[in-house]
Design a protein around this motif. Structure first.
Motif, PDB file in Angstrom:
ATOM      1  N   ILE A 185      27.027 -14.989  20.888  1.00 33.46           N
ATOM      2  CA  ILE A 185      26.125 -16.079  21.249  1.00 33.46           C
ATOM      3  C   ILE A 185      26.284 -16.431  22.721  1.00 33.46           C
ATOM      4  O   ILE A 185      25.296 -16.581  23.454  1.00 33.46           O
ATOM      5  N   LEU A 186      27.530 -16.546  23.180  1.00 26.93           N
ATOM      6  CA  LEU A 186      27.762 -16.890  24.583  1.00 26.93           C
ATOM      7  C   LEU A 186      27.228 -15.820  25.527  1.00 26.93           C
ATOM      8  O   LEU A 186      26.598 -16.121  26.537  1.00 26.93           O
ATOM      9  N   MET A 187      27.474 -14.565  25.209  1.00 22.39           N
ATOM     10  CA  MET A 187      27.015 -13.483  26.079  1.00 22.39           C
ATOM     11  C   MET A 187      25.504 -13.318  25.996  1.00 22.39           C
ATOM     12  O   MET A 187      24.880 -12.892  26.961  1.00 22.39           O
ATOM     13  N   GLY A 188      24.929 -13.664  24.868  1.00 22.27           N
ATOM     14  CA  GLY A 188      23.483 -13.599  24.728  1.00 22.27           C
ATOM     15  C   GLY A 188      22.771 -14.630  25.584  1.00 22.27           C
ATOM     16  O   GLY A 188      21.616 -14.464  25.954  1.00 22.27           O
ATOM     17  N   ARG A 189      23.466 -15.698  25.913  1.00 23.55           N
ATOM     18  CA  ARG A 189      22.902 -16.736  26.781  1.00 23.55           C
ATOM     19  C   ARG A 189      22.995 -16.337  28.246  1.00 23.55           C
ATOM     20  O   ARG A 189      22.418 -16.982  29.100  1.00 23.55           O
ATOM     21  N   ASN A 190      23.757 -15.293  28.544  1.00 23.26           N
ATOM     22  CA  ASN A 190      23.961 -14.878  29.928  1.00 23.26           C
ATOM     23  C   ASN A 190      22.749 -14.101  30.428  1.00 23.26           C
ATOM     24  O   ASN A 190      22.682 -12.894  30.337  1.00 23.26           O
TER      25      ASN A 190
ATOM     26  N   GLU B 109      37.498 -13.014  23.304  1.00 21.88           N
ATOM     27  CA  GLU B 109      37.715 -11.653  22.816  1.00 21.88           C
ATOM     28  C   GLU B 109      39.210 -11.361  22.684  1.00 21.88           C
ATOM     29  O   GLU B 109      39.655 -10.780  21.699  1.00 21.88           O
ATOM     30  N   GLY B 110      39.993 -11.793  23.650  1.00 15.39           N
ATOM     31  CA  GLY B 110      41.441 -11.624  23.570  1.00 15.39           C
ATOM     32  C   GLY B 110      42.042 -12.386  22.397  1.00 15.39           C
ATOM     33  O   GLY B 110      42.912 -11.880  21.685  1.00 15.39           O
ATOM     34  N   ILE B 111      41.558 -13.579  22.170  1.00 14.12           N
ATOM     35  CA  ILE B 111      42.040 -14.387  21.050  1.00 14.12           C
ATOM     36  C   ILE B 111      41.683 -13.719  19.731  1.00 14.12           C
ATOM     37  O   ILE B 111      42.523 -13.626  18.823  1.00 14.12           O
ATOM     38  N   ALA B 112      40.452 -13.245  19.606  1.00 11.57           N
ATOM     39  CA  ALA B 112      40.020 -12.590  18.366  1.00 11.57           C
ATOM     40  C   ALA B 112      40.868 -11.351  18.078  1.00 11.57           C
ATOM     41  O   ALA B 112      41.251 -11.113  16.926  1.00 11.57           O
ATOM     42  N   THR B 113      41.168 -10.595  19.098  1.00 16.67           N
ATOM     43  CA  THR B 113      41.996  -9.395  18.914  1.00 16.67           C
ATOM     44  C   THR B 113      43.388  -9.761  18.441  1.00 16.67           C
ATOM     45  O   THR B 113      43.932  -9.145  17.518  1.00 16.67           O
TER      46      THR B 113
ATOM     47  N   LEU C 190      34.287 -14.464  13.083  1.00 17.37           N
ATOM     48  CA  LEU C 190      33.586 -15.682  13.502  1.00 17.37           C
ATOM     49  C   LEU C 190      33.707 -15.899  15.008  1.00 17.37           C
ATOM     50  O   LEU C 190      32.737 -16.301  15.671  1.00 17.37           O
ATOM     51  N   ILE C 191      34.872 -15.624  15.543  1.00 14.02           N
ATOM     52  CA  ILE C 191      35.063 -15.761  16.991  1.00 14.02           C
ATOM     53  C   ILE C 191      34.192 -14.747  17.722  1.00 14.02           C
ATOM     54  O   ILE C 191      33.560 -15.065  18.740  1.00 14.02           O
ATOM     55  N   ARG C 192      34.108 -13.533  17.188  1.00 12.98           N
ATOM     56  CA  ARG C 192      33.254 -12.520  17.822  1.00 12.98           C
ATOM     57  C   ARG C 192      31.772 -12.896  17.732  1.00 12.98           C
ATOM     58  O   ARG C 192      30.992 -12.562  18.627  1.00 12.98           O
ATOM     59  N   LEU C 193      31.388 -13.622  16.702  1.00 10.80           N
ATOM     60  CA  LEU C 193      30.024 -14.133  16.618  1.00 10.80           C
ATOM     61  C   LEU C 193      29.776 -15.142  17.744  1.00 10.80           C
ATOM     62  O   LEU C 193      28.726 -15.117  18.399  1.00 10.80           O
ATOM     63  N   ALA C 194      30.747 -16.003  17.981  1.00 12.34           N
ATOM     64  CA  ALA C 194      30.632 -16.961  19.082  1.00 12.34           C
ATOM     65  C   ALA C 194      30.522 -16.229  20.421  1.00 12.34           C
ATOM     66  O   ALA C 194      29.751 -16.637  21.298  1.00 12.34           O
TER      67      ALA C 194
ATOM     68  N   TRP D  52      30.396 -16.716  30.332  1.00 12.95           N
ATOM     69  CA  TRP D  52      30.857 -15.328  30.355  1.00 12.95           C
ATOM     70  C   TRP D  52      32.393 -15.288  30.353  1.00 12.95           C
ATOM     71  O   TRP D  52      33.006 -14.528  29.618  1.00 12.95           O
ATOM     72  N   TYR D  53      33.028 -16.139  31.158  1.00 12.89           N
ATOM     73  CA  TYR D  53      34.483 -16.203  31.207  1.00 12.89           C
ATOM     74  C   TYR D  53      35.055 -16.628  29.853  1.00 12.89           C
ATOM     75  O   TYR D  53      36.028 -16.047  29.380  1.00 12.89           O
ATOM     76  N   MET D  54      34.434 -17.621  29.216  1.00 12.29           N
ATOM     77  CA  MET D  54      34.888 -18.068  27.900  1.00 12.29           C
ATOM     78  C   MET D  54      34.794 -16.939  26.884  1.00 12.29           C
ATOM     79  O   MET D  54      35.691 -16.770  26.056  1.00 12.29           O
TER      80      MET D  54
END
Length: 62
Positions: A23-28, A51-55, A16-20, A44-46
């Motif tokens: 979405i964020l990178m798709g807006r970039n 990604e670190g949190i998801a890992t 779910l976090i990777r889906l977010a 982009w920073y978020m």
């Protein structure tokens, strides 16, 4: 096969976090008409932070 406690939940939450992130990178988008450059950079920073949190969630915080 015995799964470690919460294995599926961790993988689902990480997905779910990777889906977010997607979405964020798709807006970039360069020169977006609806998103300011500053907001674009912030998203982009978020995404990088998420990604670190998801890992870490996926690997059960080693």
């Amino acid at each position: 096969m015995i799964l470690r406690k919460g294995f599926l939940r961790r993988k689902f939450e990480a997905a779910l976090i990777r889906l977010a992130i997607a979405i964020l990178m798709g807006r970039n988008v360069a020169r977006s008409l609806v998103v300011s450059r500053r907001d674009n950079n912030d998203m982009w920073y978020m995404a990088e932070q998420l990604e670190g949190i998801a890992t870490r969630i996926s690997k059960n915080y080693p």
